[in-house]
Design an enzyme around this catalytic site. Structure first.
Site, PDB file in Angstrom:
ATOM      1  N   CYS A 125       5.939 -48.597  48.874  1.00 19.01           N
ATOM      2  CA  CYS A 125       5.083 -47.415  48.911  1.00 19.01           C
ATOM      3  C   CYS A 125       3.784 -47.818  49.588  1.00 19.01           C
ATOM      4  CB  CYS A 125       4.784 -46.902  47.507  1.00 19.01           C
ATOM      5  SG  CYS A 125       3.853 -45.347  47.532  1.00 19.01           S
ATOM      6  N   LYS A 200      11.040 -39.272  39.822  1.00 19.13           N
ATOM      7  CA  LYS A 200       9.677 -39.759  39.546  1.00 19.13           C
ATOM      8  C   LYS A 200       8.744 -38.564  39.500  1.00 19.13           C
ATOM      9  CE  LYS A 200       5.913 -42.578  41.330  1.00 19.13           C
ATOM     10  NZ  LYS A 200       5.473 -43.607  42.289  1.00 19.13           N
ATOM     11  N   ARG A 210      -3.295 -46.909  38.653  1.00 16.96           N
ATOM     12  CA  ARG A 210      -4.101 -46.612  39.846  1.00 16.96           C
ATOM     13  C   ARG A 210      -5.392 -47.394  39.833  1.00 16.96           C
ATOM     14  NH1 ARG A 210      -2.427 -40.235  40.233  1.00 16.96           N
ATOM     15  NH2 ARG A 210      -0.200 -40.696  40.520  1.00 16.96           N
ATOM     16  N   ARG A 222      -0.669 -35.907  43.690  1.00 21.88           N
ATOM     17  CA  ARG A 222       0.632 -36.253  44.270  1.00 21.88           C
ATOM     18  C   ARG A 222       1.695 -35.175  44.012  1.00 21.88           C
ATOM     19  NH1 ARG A 222      -1.070 -41.175  45.530  1.00 21.88           N
ATOM     20  NH2 ARG A 222      -1.401 -42.879  44.036  1.00 21.88           N
ATOM     21  N   LYS A 253      11.253 -42.077  35.808  1.00 26.81           N
ATOM     22  CA  LYS A 253       9.887 -42.550  35.589  1.00 26.81           C
ATOM     23  C   LYS A 253       8.947 -41.374  35.415  1.00 26.81           C
ATOM     24  CE  LYS A 253       6.276 -45.016  37.983  1.00 26.81           C
ATOM     25  NZ  LYS A 253       5.715 -45.263  39.271  1.00 26.81           N
TER      26      LYS A 253
HETATM   27  C1  PBG Z   1       3.300 -46.269  43.776  1.00 22.74           C
HETATM   28  C2  PBG Z   1       3.594 -46.433  42.331  1.00 22.74           C
HETATM   29  C3  PBG Z   1       2.919 -45.907  41.217  1.00 22.74           C
HETATM   30  C4  PBG Z   1       3.521 -46.454  40.103  1.00 22.74           C
HETATM   31  C5  PBG Z   1       4.553 -47.257  40.546  1.00 22.74           C
HETATM   32  N1  PBG Z   1       4.600 -47.212  41.935  1.00 22.74           N
HETATM   33  C6  PBG Z   1       1.726 -45.030  41.143  1.00 22.74           C
HETATM   34  C7  PBG Z   1       1.849 -43.626  41.531  1.00 22.74           C
HETATM   35  O1  PBG Z   1       2.888 -43.141  41.942  1.00 22.74           O
HETATM   36  O2  PBG Z   1       0.829 -42.945  41.447  1.00 22.74           O
HETATM   37  C8  PBG Z   1       3.113 -46.230  38.673  1.00 22.74           C
HETATM   38  C9  PBG Z   1       3.423 -47.353  37.747  1.00 22.74           C
HETATM   39  C10 PBG Z   1       2.712 -47.304  36.443  1.00 22.74           C
HETATM   40  O3  PBG Z   1       1.966 -46.362  36.120  1.00 22.74           O
HETATM   41  O4  PBG Z   1       2.898 -48.263  35.696  1.00 22.74           O
HETATM   42  N2  PBG Z   1       3.475 -45.011  44.309  1.00 22.74           N
END
Ligand code: PBG
Length: 332
Positions: A125, A200, A210, A222, A253
């Site tokens: 990502c 997700k 973050r 998002r 997730k």
């Molecule tokens: C990257 C990503 C995120 C998480 C995992 N990969 C953050 C998001 O999507 O904002 C979150 C992991 C966590 O909160 O432990 N996009």
């Protein structure tokens, strides 16, 4: 004895709960060290072990300091890590994610040197690499899906070339799994598997992550790419779509607030189901435990077994080191 006055009870289910050995015999679900994946934040730079304030016990590690953590992970018997890269410099396009000397590729090399058997999963990502913190390439204020997919496919290839075993795209762009599978195959990385963050959600439970990854979006949120929390049927579509695009592992997730979807995933796919016990879930447990309001070990183990009971095969969790140590202690 005269039992005439007993209350009639058809099934006395408490019979099998009378002592620990009986309970052990009829226990339906087990958490194993084999189920665990430990997420690791790798920061660019040297001699860094930066505590993450909202995630007590978690750090941002520079590659040169990683051995300290990796030996804990392997000693605990944890089979896999999930790597997140945190570059020093960010750009509008996030192109830093393609740097073959970036934190993730360098961490992979280090792992190959010290712990070649440890399974390396990489988060794919761009949110930590873009100056705006979104998970894709911008076109004005919109995320350009197909341009983002192109970048993600290239990023996955860089990770595979560095030696990743599994790439885990988390950007929630449509078509990212197919594009990554195709890119890997066309470069002969037939054995690198794809772990899809399939269902997700746009979740407030990612807050502490973050902070950890410096990846909060600079504007907006998002919700135009991550899923809307009320939607379960759509989650099934996402899972089926990622499966048909060639995903080897399918993830739901966050974890705890989405256990219904973990159970759904278990029904709709024969692939391994992965659940991500995210940063906000971890932070809440840690905060309450530090206040003495809950028993951390019991709460964490109850949470882990809930993931397994719902149908997860793999649990990504910041508690992994503790869980593995607790499980070891119980077995010895
Ligand atoms: C990257 C990503 C995120 C998480 C995992 N990969 C953050 C998001 O999507 O904002 C979150 C992991 C966590 O909160 O432990 N996009």
């Amino acid at each position: 004895m005269d039992n005439e006055n007993l209350v009639p009870v058809n099934g006395r289910l408490r019979r099998l709960r009378r002592n620990e050995n009986l309970r052990r015999m009829v226990r339906e679900t087990h958490v194993r060290i084999d189920d665990l994946v430990y997420p690791v934040f790798v920061v660019e730079g040297e001699n860094q072990k930066q505590p993450i304030e909202s995630m007590p016990g978690q750090y941002r590690w520079s590659v040169d300091r990683l051995p300290e953590l990796l030996s804990q992970v392997t000693k605990a018997g944890i089979p896999a890590v999930l790597l997140f890269g945190i570059p020093i410099h960010t750009t509008p396009t996030g192109k830093g994610c393609l740097d073959a000397k970036g934190p993730v590729p360098m961490a992979i090399h280090a792992i190959q040197q010290w712990h070649p058997d440890l399974v390396v999963i990489t988060d794919v990502c761009v949110c930590a690499y873009t100056d705006h913190g979104h998970c894709g390439v911008l076109d004005g204020n919109q995320i350009d899906n197909d341009a983002s997919v192109e970048l993600l496919a290239e990023m996955a290839l860089i990770h595979a070339q560095a030696g990743a075993d599994v790439v885990a795209p988390s950007a929630m762009m449509d078509g990212q799994i197919a594009a990554i599978r195709h890119r890997l195959d066309s470069h002969d990385f037939l054995n690198v598997s794809v772990m899809a963050y399939a269902a997700k959600f746009a979740s407030a439970f990612y807050g502490p992550f973050r902070e950890a990854a410096h990846s909060a979006p600079a504007f907006g949120d998002r919700r135009s790419y991550q899923m809307d929390p009320p939607n379960a049927r759509e989650a099934e579509l996402e899972l089926r779509q990622d499966e048909s695009e060639g995903a080897d592992w399918l993830m739901v997730k966050p974890g705890l607030a989405y256990l219904d979807l973990v159970a759904m995933a278990r029904r709709v796919t024969q692939h391994p189901v992965v659940v991500y016990n995210v940063s906000g879930e971890y932070a809440m447990v840690k905060a309450a435990a530090q206040n003495g309001w809950i028993d951390e070990r019991k709460v964490v183990m109850e949470t882990m077994v809930a993931f397994k009971r719902a149908g997860a095969d793999v649990i990504i969790t910041y508690h992994a080191l503790d869980v593995a140590r607790w499980l070891k202690g119980e077995e010895e």
